[in-house]
Design a protein around this motif. Structure first.
Motif, PDB file in Angstrom:
ATOM      1  N   THR A 302       0.849  -1.103  -0.101  1.00 31.23           N
ATOM      2  CA  THR A 302       0.058  -0.027   0.047  1.00 31.23           C
ATOM      3  C   THR A 302       0.869   1.147   0.216  1.00 31.23           C
ATOM      4  O   THR A 302       2.134   1.239   0.283  1.00 31.23           O
ATOM      5  CB  THR A 302      -0.835   0.129   1.289  1.00 31.23           C
ATOM      6  OG1 THR A 302       0.027   0.189   2.437  1.00 31.23           O
ATOM      7  CG2 THR A 302      -1.569  -1.149   1.368  1.00 31.23           C
ATOM      8  N   SER A 304       0.726   3.719   1.865  1.00 28.92           N
ATOM      9  CA  SER A 304       1.184   4.196   3.222  1.00 28.92           C
ATOM     10  C   SER A 304       2.408   3.168   3.754  1.00 28.92           C
ATOM     11  O   SER A 304       3.237   3.686   4.551  1.00 28.92           O
ATOM     12  CB  SER A 304      -0.089   3.771   4.248  1.00 28.92           C
ATOM     13  OG  SER A 304      -0.551   2.362   4.207  1.00 28.92           O
ATOM     14  N   CYS A 335      -3.619   2.173  -3.027  1.00 28.36           N
ATOM     15  CA  CYS A 335      -4.098   3.312  -2.141  1.00 28.36           C
ATOM     16  C   CYS A 335      -5.147   2.662  -1.039  1.00 28.36           C
ATOM     17  O   CYS A 335      -5.713   3.498  -0.369  1.00 28.36           O
ATOM     18  CB  CYS A 335      -4.828   4.625  -2.858  1.00 28.36           C
ATOM     19  SG  CYS A 335      -6.468   3.931  -3.569  1.00 28.36           S
ATOM     20  N   GLN A 337      -6.256   1.287   2.397  1.00 26.00           N
ATOM     21  CA  GLN A 337      -5.437   0.988   3.727  1.00 26.00           C
ATOM     22  C   GLN A 337      -6.147   0.056   4.272  1.00 26.00           C
ATOM     23  O   GLN A 337      -5.734  -0.829   4.977  1.00 26.00           O
ATOM     24  CB  GLN A 337      -5.641   2.160   4.636  1.00 26.00           C
ATOM     25  CG  GLN A 337      -4.618   3.464   4.104  1.00 26.00           C
ATOM     26  CD  GLN A 337      -4.292   4.465   5.147  1.00 26.00           C
ATOM     27  OE1 GLN A 337      -5.589   5.308   5.435  1.00 26.00           O
ATOM     28  NE2 GLN A 337      -3.387   4.515   5.867  1.00 26.00           N
ATOM     29  N   GLU A 338      -7.756  -0.001   4.123  1.00 27.04           N
ATOM     30  CA  GLU A 338      -8.356  -1.049   4.603  1.00 27.04           C
ATOM     31  C   GLU A 338      -8.498  -2.211   3.644  1.00 27.04           C
ATOM     32  O   GLU A 338      -8.744  -2.101   2.453  1.00 27.04           O
ATOM     33  CB  GLU A 338      -9.923  -0.461   5.203  1.00 27.04           C
ATOM     34  CG  GLU A 338     -10.006   0.698   5.801  1.00 27.04           C
ATOM     35  CD  GLU A 338      -9.812   2.006   5.102  1.00 27.04           C
ATOM     36  OE1 GLU A 338      -9.948   3.093   5.971  1.00 27.04           O
ATOM     37  OE2 GLU A 338      -9.759   1.953   4.069  1.00 27.04           O
ATOM     38  N   TYR A 371     -11.332   2.096  12.527  1.00 26.30           N
ATOM     39  CA  TYR A 371     -10.970   2.176  11.250  1.00 26.30           C
ATOM     40  C   TYR A 371     -11.995   2.240  10.312  1.00 26.30           C
ATOM     41  O   TYR A 371     -11.874   2.514   9.096  1.00 26.30           O
ATOM     42  CB  TYR A 371     -10.167   0.909  10.694  1.00 26.30           C
ATOM     43  CG  TYR A 371      -8.723   0.913  11.384  1.00 26.30           C
ATOM     44  CD1 TYR A 371      -7.723   1.485  11.170  1.00 26.30           C
ATOM     45  CD2 TYR A 371      -8.572  -0.175  12.290  1.00 26.30           C
ATOM     46  CE1 TYR A 371      -6.523   1.822  12.025  1.00 26.30           C
ATOM     47  CE2 TYR A 371      -7.126  -0.451  12.878  1.00 26.30           C
ATOM     48  CZ  TYR A 371      -6.340   0.743  12.588  1.00 26.30           C
ATOM     49  OH  TYR A 371      -4.880   0.455  13.297  1.00 26.30           O
TER      50      TYR A 371
END
Length: 481
Positions: A302, A304, A335, A337-338, A371
């Motif tokens: 990802t 992040s 992209c 995150q989850e 989250y």
């Protein structure tokens, strides 16, 4: 002045780039006596060449413009594709090669010593009548920057986001002009060139999810970085590239496939990562009676995970990619995150089996409510999306500070989430990877990285075969031994 020099304007005491209109771009190309080529557009009208006709002086630029809409005509010109499809990369490449060959055959070089030839092509399917399939296409340019120079090529895949075929056609025309203009006036800076593809366009109109540069002008360009650039700048949600480092169209890699995905930093990839992949793959295939040839493995990183001190370190990213590619893996940059967003993405391309392989800490994060505050349905909505269609998690154990092995049976989740967790566990959607070596549970990428950067002993045997040698030879991740 260079024949293909970009426009700059003076504002106060500084020079800034001027973004010309689409009409200005077309006219500038037309007025350059050294640019001459062909247009071949299939599936969405002759939208790109139309701008050059309207700008004036097009006879100086356009050698030929055509649309082989009839399949028989198209096959007669460009030959038949093995899969019978027309909106494919292989079709586009055949179009570019054929048209380039024809202009070389038909325009005498001795009569045109200063000419730089190009062939522009697109093969596109716009939105269907039922508005179920929004449309997509391949767009490419094969061109020279100097007379008699070997050709360079830019090929990209686009997904239309607009829900009107006329608007999609107009978008395609603007994109085509931007591509040709960028190729001639911005090829020295590929990132600027990619940015310019959206001149007078919005990212809500079109998505670019694959791009490849090749040829002498781009011999020093790493297409993996170009793929990363697309995600980093919001031009697409995810990109993929194969062991050869070339960008792969996600739809081609994932379409109707069973998918096993592993998320990680892979900084560097360790024997634990590979053991997790191999053991989960064995279970995934055997439990579902799958054909391995119809099963795609994706190593996902990802954005992040790539951020260091607030920005992406491209060299560090390439080091991770080099190692994964050397192991024959397909890499995905996203992209997301989850995790539920990742499985939602996969669902766009396949209804087959999907599984994720992960460690205990990642599973615990999935069951953290914090989250999912942005979702109306909170954690229930997120888990519903994540575990859709019997999606399964293969869980790799971890050793706690007391030396106890933690797996799906004894990990601790918040009390009010416990029954929800037990439901997915009981439904056999969270499965422990049992065939592992306990001694390897002490291996973490961050520790290996620290050892190799400090040139200490003992890190080599924590990595897959050949990886430590590659790190030493190429001095990856700051290795200075």
């Amino acid at each position: 002045m260079n024949t293909f020099e970009e426009d700059l304007v003076l504002e106060g005491d500084r020079m800034i780039e001027h973004q010309p209109s689409i009409s200005d771009k077309s006219l500038r190309i037309n007025l350059n006596h050294n640019i001459y080529g062909t247009f071949s557009e299939i599936g969405a009208g002759q939208e790109t060449v139309r701008h050059f006709f309207r700008a004036g002086g097009s006879s100086r630029t356009i050698a030929k413009a055509m649309s082989a809409y009839d399949k028989s005509f198209s096959d007669a010109i460009y030959t038949v594709e093995k899969d019978g499809r027309y909106v494919t990369e292989s079709r586009l490449i055949k179009m570019l090669d054929y048209e380039t060959r024809k202009i070389e055959e038909r325009i005498p070089r001795e009569d045109n010593p200063t000419k730089t030839f190009f062939s522009y092509a697109n093969t596109v399917a716009t939105i269907d009548y039922a508005k179920k399939n929004k449309g997509h296409g391949w767009v490419g340019l094969k061109f020279q920057s100097k007379p008699n120079e070997s050709y360079s090529t830019i090929i990209l895949h686009i997904q239309f986001k607009e829900t009107d075929s006329k608007l999609q056609q107009e978008t395609l025309g603007i994109l085509g002009v931007n591509l040709i203009y960028g190729a001639y006036y911005q090829h020295h800076d590929t990132k600027k060139l990619i940015h310019s593809l959206y001149d007078h366009l919005d990212k809500d109109q079109v998505e670019i999810d694959s791009i490849n540069f090749s040829g002498p002008l781009f011999k020093n360009i790493d297409n993996r970085l170009m793929s990363l650039f697309l995600v980093k700048n919001g031009m697409t949600q995810a990109v993929m590239f194969g062991p050869d480092g070339q960008s792969k169209l996600p739809a081609n890699v994932l379409y109707r496939k069973n998918i096993l995905a592993l998320r990680g930093s892979f900084r560097p990839v360790t024997i634990v990562n590979m053991n997790m992949y191999k053991k989960s793959m064995d279970s995934f295939v055997s439990e579902n009676n799958l054909d391995p040839h119809d099963t795609t493995v994706v190593f996902e990183i990802t954005l992040s995970n790539l951020l260091m001190e607030g920005k992406i370190d491209e060299i560090d990213f390439l080091h991770r990619a080099d190692l994964l590619c050397s192991l024959g893996q397909t890499v995905m940059i996203s992209c997301f995150q989850e995790y539920y967003k990742l499985t939602e993405y996969f669902a766009h391309y396949t209804n087959e089996k999907v599984a994720l392989a992960m460690g205990v800490s990642s599973l615990l994060n999935i069951f953290e409510e914090k989250y999912y505050y942005n979702l109306t349905g909170g954690i229930l909505e997120a888990l519903g999306k994540l575990f859709r269609n019997q999606m399964k998690i293969y869980l790799y154990p971890v050793k706690d500070e007391n030396g106890n092995i933690i797996n799906s049976t004894n990990l601790k989740v918040d009390l009010h989430i416990k029954e929800l967790y037990k439901y997915f566990k009981k439904n056999n959607q969270i499965v422990d990877i049992k065939s592992y070596e306990e001694k390897n549970l002490d291996i973490f990428s961050r520790d290996v990285l620290k050892l190799l950067q400090q040139n200490e002993n003992g890190w080599e045997d924590k990595l897959p075969d050949g990886v430590s040698k590659m790190i030493k030879e190429k001095h990856l991740f700051g290795y200075k031994g």
